[in-house]
Design a protein around this motif. Structure first.
Motif, short mmCIF file in Angstrom:
data_model
loop_
_atom_site.label_atom_id
_atom_site.label_comp_id
_atom_site.label_asym_id
_atom_site.label_seq_id
_atom_site.Cartn_x
_atom_site.Cartn_y
_atom_site.Cartn_z
N CYS A 175 62.69 84.77 91.25
CA CYS A 175 62.90 86.06 91.55
C CYS A 175 61.92 86.38 92.67
O CYS A 175 61.83 87.00 93.56
CB CYS A 175 62.88 87.27 90.61
SG CYS A 175 61.51 87.00 89.45
N LYS B 164 62.82 85.02 96.14
CA LYS B 164 63.76 85.81 96.51
C LYS B 164 63.06 87.32 97.13
O LYS B 164 63.61 87.81 98.17
CB LYS B 164 64.88 86.24 95.83
CG LYS B 164 65.73 85.12 95.34
CD LYS B 164 66.76 85.62 94.06
CE LYS B 164 67.51 84.21 93.65
NZ LYS B 164 68.27 84.61 92.62
N GLU B 165 62.22 87.81 96.33
CA GLU B 165 61.56 88.95 96.81
C GLU B 165 60.74 88.75 97.96
O GLU B 165 60.42 89.43 98.96
CB GLU B 165 60.64 89.30 95.64
CG GLU B 165 59.79 90.84 95.85
CD GLU B 165 60.80 91.89 96.19
OE1 GLU B 165 60.24 93.06 96.85
OE2 GLU B 165 62.09 91.88 95.93
N ALA C 170 61.31 86.41 100.46
CA ALA C 170 62.17 86.45 101.61
C ALA C 170 62.73 87.74 101.83
O ALA C 170 62.89 87.85 103.09
CB ALA C 170 63.19 85.49 100.81
N ARG C 171 63.23 88.65 100.91
CA ARG C 171 63.70 89.82 101.21
C ARG C 171 62.45 90.54 101.98
O ARG C 171 62.96 91.44 103.08
CB ARG C 171 63.97 90.44 100.07
CG ARG C 171 64.78 91.83 100.24
CD ARG C 171 65.03 92.66 99.04
NE ARG C 171 63.88 93.19 98.32
CZ ARG C 171 63.04 94.45 98.80
NH1 ARG C 171 63.41 94.80 99.81
NH2 ARG C 171 62.01 94.49 98.20
N LYS C 172 61.26 90.61 101.47
CA LYS C 172 60.21 91.24 102.34
C LYS C 172 60.22 90.67 103.60
O LYS C 172 59.80 91.49 104.68
CB LYS C 172 58.75 91.10 101.53
CG LYS C 172 58.90 92.30 100.26
CD LYS C 172 57.61 91.95 99.69
CE LYS C 172 57.58 92.84 98.29
NZ LYS C 172 56.39 92.60 97.59
N GLN C 173 60.08 89.34 103.83
CA GLN C 173 59.98 88.77 105.25
C GLN C 173 60.98 89.29 105.99
O GLN C 173 60.96 89.38 107.26
CB GLN C 173 59.80 87.13 105.13
CG GLN C 173 59.46 86.73 106.23
CD GLN C 173 58.14 87.06 106.99
OE1 GLN C 173 57.08 87.28 106.17
NE2 GLN C 173 58.01 86.95 108.03
N SER C 174 62.23 89.28 105.47
CA SER C 174 63.52 89.32 106.43
C SER C 174 63.31 90.93 106.77
O SER C 174 63.49 91.28 107.97
CB SER C 174 64.65 89.40 105.46
OG SER C 174 65.97 89.66 106.12
N LYS C 175 62.80 91.91 105.95
CA LYS C 175 62.79 93.29 106.40
C LYS C 175 61.79 93.53 107.28
O LYS C 175 61.97 94.21 108.35
CB LYS C 175 62.28 94.12 104.95
CG LYS C 175 62.48 95.60 105.25
CD LYS C 175 62.23 96.24 103.75
CE LYS C 175 62.08 97.71 104.11
NZ LYS C 175 61.65 98.55 103.00
N LYS C 176 60.75 92.63 107.16
CA LYS C 176 59.72 92.63 108.06
C LYS C 176 60.00 92.23 109.57
O LYS C 176 59.70 92.73 110.64
CB LYS C 176 58.23 91.99 107.68
CG LYS C 176 57.12 91.97 108.75
CD LYS C 176 55.96 91.19 107.83
CE LYS C 176 55.26 90.38 109.04
NZ LYS C 176 54.06 89.46 108.45
#
Length: 177
Positions: free
Chosen positions: A60, A63-64, A66-72
């Motif tokens: 997790c 994944k978190e 990666a999600r934060k980096q993608s959002k950034k």
């Protein structure tokens, strides 16, 4: 023989080690039952828990991140950065003789289907009760016709490939070698 290290009760990253599991014949070391902060149960080995860069969560955490980096990346993306990246990609493809006359040679040479293809043939789709054949080259789409039978649309697409793709491939194939 040295006594095995007891990790029970330790918190390593997001994982809380609950208990050591019975040794399996196929395992490389001792296995541990852990609970992650997210609530998932996770089984890992002593060696993975002991390494500095070892397991820190059930997955997790990565994944978190990666999600934060993608959002950034999405927040920082502007039309200008997209255009700059697109221009660099095109320049590289041109330098490698991959992009010619606004067409990617590997795309028109490939027989690979897109993952969303439902007809089983490139450039052929079922629309409004008919099989439609199309082909795109040099940034322009050419309508090849609509047909009652899928086989007719496939033949039209193959003729379109011969008419539009083959001359371009033949023209630039020699320059690549």
């Amino acid at each position: 023989m040295p006594k095995a290290l007891d990790l029970t009760g330790l918190k390593i990253g997001c994982l809380k080690v609950v208990k050591r599991l019975p040794k399996r014949t196929d395992s490389m070391g001792h296995e541990w039952l852990c609970y992650c902060e997210c609530g998932n149960q996770y089984i890992t080995t002593t060696s993975h828990l002991n390494r500095k860069c070892g397991v820190k969560s059930c997955g997790c955490y990565v994944k978190e991140l990666a999600r934060k980096q993608s959002k950034k990346n999405i927040e920082n993306a502007t039309e200008e950065t997209y255009l700059i990246a697109s221009k660099k990609i095109k320049e590289t493809m041109k330098k490698n003789n991959e992009l010619v006359e606004n067409t990617r040679l590997s795309s028109i040479s490939s027989k690979k289907l897109r993952s969303d293809n439902k007809s089983g043939h490139r450039g052929v789709a079922f629309k409004d009760g008919k099989w439609v054949a199309r082909i795109s080259i040099s940034g322009k789409e050419h309508y090849l016709g609509s047909f009652d039978q899928k086989e007719e649309a496939i033949v039209a697409r193959e003729k379109g490939e011969e008419l539009y793709f083959k001359p371009l491939i033949d023209k630039y194939k020699n320059k690549q070698n």
